[in-house]
Scaffold this active site. Structure first.
Site, PDB file in Angstrom:
ATOM      1  CG  LEU A   8      -2.055  -0.971   1.267  1.00 33.76           C
ATOM      2  CD1 LEU A   8      -2.742  -0.950   2.631  1.00 33.76           C
ATOM      3  CD2 LEU A   8      -3.066  -0.632   0.180  1.00 33.76           C
ATOM      4  N   GLY A   9       2.010   1.149   0.622  1.00 31.46           N
ATOM      5  CA  GLY A   9       2.853   2.333   0.692  1.00 31.46           C
ATOM      6  C   GLY A   9       4.046   2.074   1.582  1.00 31.46           C
TER       7      GLY A   9
ATOM      8  CE  LYS B 240       4.759   2.237   9.721  1.00 26.52           C
ATOM      9  NZ  LYS B 240       4.413   3.626   9.998  1.00 26.52           N
TER      10      LYS B 240
ATOM     11  CG  ASP C 126       5.630  13.016   9.652  1.00 24.32           C
ATOM     12  OD1 ASP C 126       5.815  14.061   8.994  1.00 24.32           O
ATOM     13  OD2 ASP C 126       6.146  11.927   9.356  1.00 24.32           O
TER      14      ASP C 126
HETATM   15  N1  LIG Z   1      -4.325   1.823   7.520  1.00 27.51           N
HETATM   16  C1  LIG Z   1      -3.961   2.090   6.260  1.00 27.51           C
HETATM   17  N2  LIG Z   1      -4.821   1.909   5.240  1.00 27.51           N
HETATM   18  C2  LIG Z   1      -4.450   2.206   3.971  1.00 27.51           C
HETATM   19  N3  LIG Z   1      -3.230   2.667   3.605  1.00 27.51           N
HETATM   20  C3  LIG Z   1      -2.323   2.864   4.565  1.00 27.51           C
HETATM   21  C4  LIG Z   1      -2.629   2.573   5.940  1.00 27.51           C
HETATM   22  N4  LIG Z   1      -1.525   2.873   6.683  1.00 27.51           N
HETATM   23  C5  LIG Z   1      -0.590   3.297   5.815  1.00 27.51           C
HETATM   24  N5  LIG Z   1      -1.045   3.304   4.543  1.00 27.51           N
HETATM   25  C6  LIG Z   1      -0.287   3.709   3.329  1.00 27.51           C
HETATM   26  O1  LIG Z   1       1.086   3.384   3.509  1.00 27.51           O
HETATM   27  C7  LIG Z   1       1.912   4.557   3.460  1.00 27.51           C
HETATM   28  C8  LIG Z   1       3.060   4.431   4.454  1.00 27.51           C
HETATM   29  O2  LIG Z   1       2.564   4.234   5.769  1.00 27.51           O
HETATM   30  P1  LIG Z   1       3.122   5.058   6.988  1.00 27.51           P
HETATM   31  O3  LIG Z   1       2.477   4.560   8.219  1.00 27.51           O
HETATM   32  O4  LIG Z   1       2.980   6.504   6.676  1.00 27.51           O
HETATM   33  O5  LIG Z   1       4.635   4.619   6.973  1.00 27.51           O
HETATM   34  P2  LIG Z   1       5.912   5.430   7.475  1.00 27.51           P
HETATM   35  O6  LIG Z   1       5.804   5.637   8.950  1.00 27.51           O
HETATM   36  O7  LIG Z   1       7.029   4.502   7.144  1.00 27.51           O
HETATM   37  O8  LIG Z   1       5.908   6.746   6.745  1.00 27.51           O
HETATM   38  C9  LIG Z   1       0.971   5.705   3.758  1.00 27.51           C
HETATM   39  O9  LIG Z   1       1.404   6.892   3.169  1.00 27.51           O
HETATM   40  C10 LIG Z   1      -0.339   5.222   3.163  1.00 27.51           C
HETATM   41  O10 LIG Z   1      -0.393   5.484   1.779  1.00 27.51           O
END
Ligand SMILES: Nc1ncnc2c1ncn2[C@@H]1O[C@H](COP(=O)(O)OP(=O)(O)O)[C@@H](O)[C@H]1O
Ligand SMILES: [Mg+2]
Lengths: 256, 314
Positions: free
Chosen positions: B36-37, B57, B149
């Site tokens: 997803l990311g 995650k 953030d």
């Molecule tokens: N619960 C979720 N549902 C859908 N997409 C998510 C979710 N959590 C994270 N993402 C996607 O994954 C990306 C990275 O997650 P994130 O928690 O921001 O990681 P990091 O802390 O490494 O920046 C986010 O920008 C989002 O696009």
């Protein structure tokens, strides 16, 4: 099962962390081995962190930068290679990571006594780990911190110094947002006649450096090892004890 | 700081779509579907467990993960995280290569990134999302937390009714402490416009930068007088014209609560609307030639309606 609630539980009062932050772009080439000196520093309770600045086009695997990692490893600290564009983010995050790492080291030592040899936070189930991490975070937020910045000003660093200055001012913004107190000192190496010269006396913030930094001229050899040794001694100095009362206690941490 | 390329590769090799990942402590099994990311701390995957989709995650930065889980748990106890995903499981996973990762599983937010949503669906939504976000921030702050953030990457728009939600509590910090994690473009310390102490005004600065980012998708670099520069950037976006005053006040830290900011915003939206009505009456049915006028009219009318609808559905 124990629940860690505060510093006192892990045998520490509100203390002071000591760090050397070495900023360099390459290999030492004069004097004793910096990796060995870093390990002496660690034994004295001073963590050595190293940031290696990469030249654009320089590969991350470059051998001359292996030293960066080795110094931090033996200095009990954190290392990171960066291009100068991301120096600010890196300097603050390396410093904070190293603080957390040191705190975790203390906590793990205490845990060993409770859980048995070789056991650490990682061996605990996630729920317990969470409780302990809260203590670690708490300590990182409230402890006093002394950072001695050691800047390589040999010829190849010349065009990087303005960025280093920015990154250090930024570091001071990050750390001064904490509840605990901070002190910073800046030294450069090589010095004019000595191994290293002082740029800034111990002070609570780094916003005063903009006027000093551009005047630095660079040149000569890179005596990283001797510079770390000299830096170590700066922590013991009287002037620095003003306001804090020290007693040698645990490595890296002293009771206030 | 971004994860470096080697860390990425390691995770990419270990965690691939199609693999099953079994938790070491709680024993639940997750089928990984797709990425997803990814960001500073770890990688987020869409996964399935017991026929339900969830977001997982994973990272080998185990203390950072623990800190995030702590935040998610604290927020679950208070009412301050209605925009964030709920936490479902926390566990470790040992990869076939023997590397130990931490992971947590949360509600999957099936949404679209804020910027692409606004680009696709139009300007009218900006006012709606501003109001929604300010409500959520107000609640979070009242419960003693600052998001930290806050950035476009961490904002997703879910549909029916459209609602902005946030992910990534990596920067979420108790008020009065130092911000745990930030991104330079959104950080007032970077722009020389304030400290990195967790205060409501820290989030409100980042809030403003989010809406600047919407109109400057490639962002922009800092110049020698940042405050003037940012004001200029706001002034050059005609879509932001009605909000100029409010956004500038937030940039210089003049709002101490989200509520103050929201009240100013609401006032603007209502007065703009009234002006438009009057203008309409004067011009009769003829379409107005000024595109600025149409934009402003569009924002306010829809903003009020959708904002009201979203309040009903929260
Ligand atoms: N619960 C979720 N549902 C859908 N997409 C998510 C979710 N959590 C994270 N993402 C996607 O994954 C990306 C990275 O997650 P994130 O928690 O921001 O990681 P990091 O802390 O490494 O920046 C986010 O920008 C989002 O696009
Ligand atoms: Mg993120």
């Amino acid at each position: 099962m124990m629940v860690l609630k505060s510093w006192e539980v892990v045998g520490l009062k509100k203390g002071t962390l000591k760090q050397i932050l070495l900023i360099t772009d390459g290999c030492s080439n004069k004097g004793e081995d910096p990796v060995a000196v870093a390990s002496i520093a660690q034994q004295q309770g001073i963590t050595v962190n190293v940031i290696g600045i990469l030249d654009d086009g320089h590969a991350e695997q470059d051998e001359s930068l292996q030293e960066v990692e080795d110094i931090a490893l033996s200095g009990g600290g954190v290392s990171q290679l960066v291009y100068k564009q991301s120096l600010s983010q890196t300097v603050q995050s390396v410093t904070k990571q190293a603080m957390t790492q040191t705190m975790q080291g203390f906590v793990n030592k205490e845990l060993e006594q409770i859980l048995g040899k070789g056991q650490s936070m990682e061996d605990l189930e996630p729920e317990k780990r969470g409780e302990i991490m809260e203590v670690v975070e708490d300590m990182g937020e409230t402890c006093d911190l002394e950072v001695l910045v050691l800047v390589d000003t040999s010829a190849s660093m010349y065009d990087k110094l303005p960025t280093v200055k920015e990154a250090l001012m930024d570091l001071s913004i990050s750390l001064n947002a904490r509840i605990g107190r901070n002190r910073f000192a800046i030294y450069r190496f090589p010095g004019k006649r000595k191994q290293m010269d002082r740029i800034l006396e111990w002070s609570p913030a780094l916003d005063s450096i903009s006027s000093i930094f551009p005047k630095l001229t660079s040149g000569g050899v890179t005596p990283t090892g001797p510079a770390i040794r000299e830096a170590m001694y700066q922590f013991g100095k009287k002037s620095l004890r003003r306001g804090f009362k020290y007693e040698d206690e645990q490595p890296g941490m002293e009771e206030a | 700081m971004k994860m470096n390329s080697q860390e990425w590769k390691k995770l990419d090799i270990d965690v691939r779509p199609g693999i099953k990942l079994r938790g070491k402590w709680h024993g639940k099994t997750y089928l990984i579907q797709r990425k997803l990311g990814a960001g500073a701390i770890g990688v987020v995957y869409l996964c399935v467990c017991n026929g339900k989709q969830a977001a997982l995650k994973i990272s080998d930065k185990r203390s950072s993960m623990t800190v995030e889980v702590n935040v998610l748990k604290s927020l679950a106890k208070v009412q301050g995280n209605r925009l964030g995903p709920s936490l479902l499981d926390v566990d470790d996973w040992v990869s076939p290569q023997g590397i130990c990762y931490s992971f947590y599983v949360m509600e999957y937010l099936h949404g679209e990134p804020l910027i692409s949503y606004v680009q696709r669906r139009g300007q009218a939504w900006v006012g709606v999302f501003m109001l929604q976000l300010l409500d959520a921030l107000q609640e979070l702050h009242q419960n003693g937390w600052v998001f930290g953030d806050l950035k476009a990457d961490n904002l997703l728009v879910v549909s029916s009714p459209p609602k902005v939600r946030w992910v990534d509590v990596g920067g979420t910090t108790q008020i009065g402490r130092s911000i745990k994690e930030y991104t330079e473009f959104y950080d007032r310390g970077y722009w020389g416009l304030g400290t990195r102490k967790a205060e409501a005004s820290y989030d409100l600065f980042a809030f403003t930068m989010v809406f600047l980012h919407v109109y400057y998708p490639n962002q922009f670099a800092k110049e020698s007088s940042p405050q003037k520069q940012l004001f200029r950037k706001i002034d050059s976006v005609k879509e932001l014209a009605p909000y100029r005053m409010v956004l500038k006040k937030a940039l210089v830290g003049n709002y101490h609560t989200s509520k103050q900011m929201k009240n100013d915003l609401l006032k603007i939206i209502y007065t703009t609307e009234r002006k438009n009505m009057r203008a309409h009456q004067q011009h009769g049915q003829q379409t107005n030639s000024s595109s600025l006028f149409i934009d402003i009219g569009g924002i306010s009318a829809l903003a009020i309606i959708y904002y009201a609808v979203s309040l009903l559905f929260q």
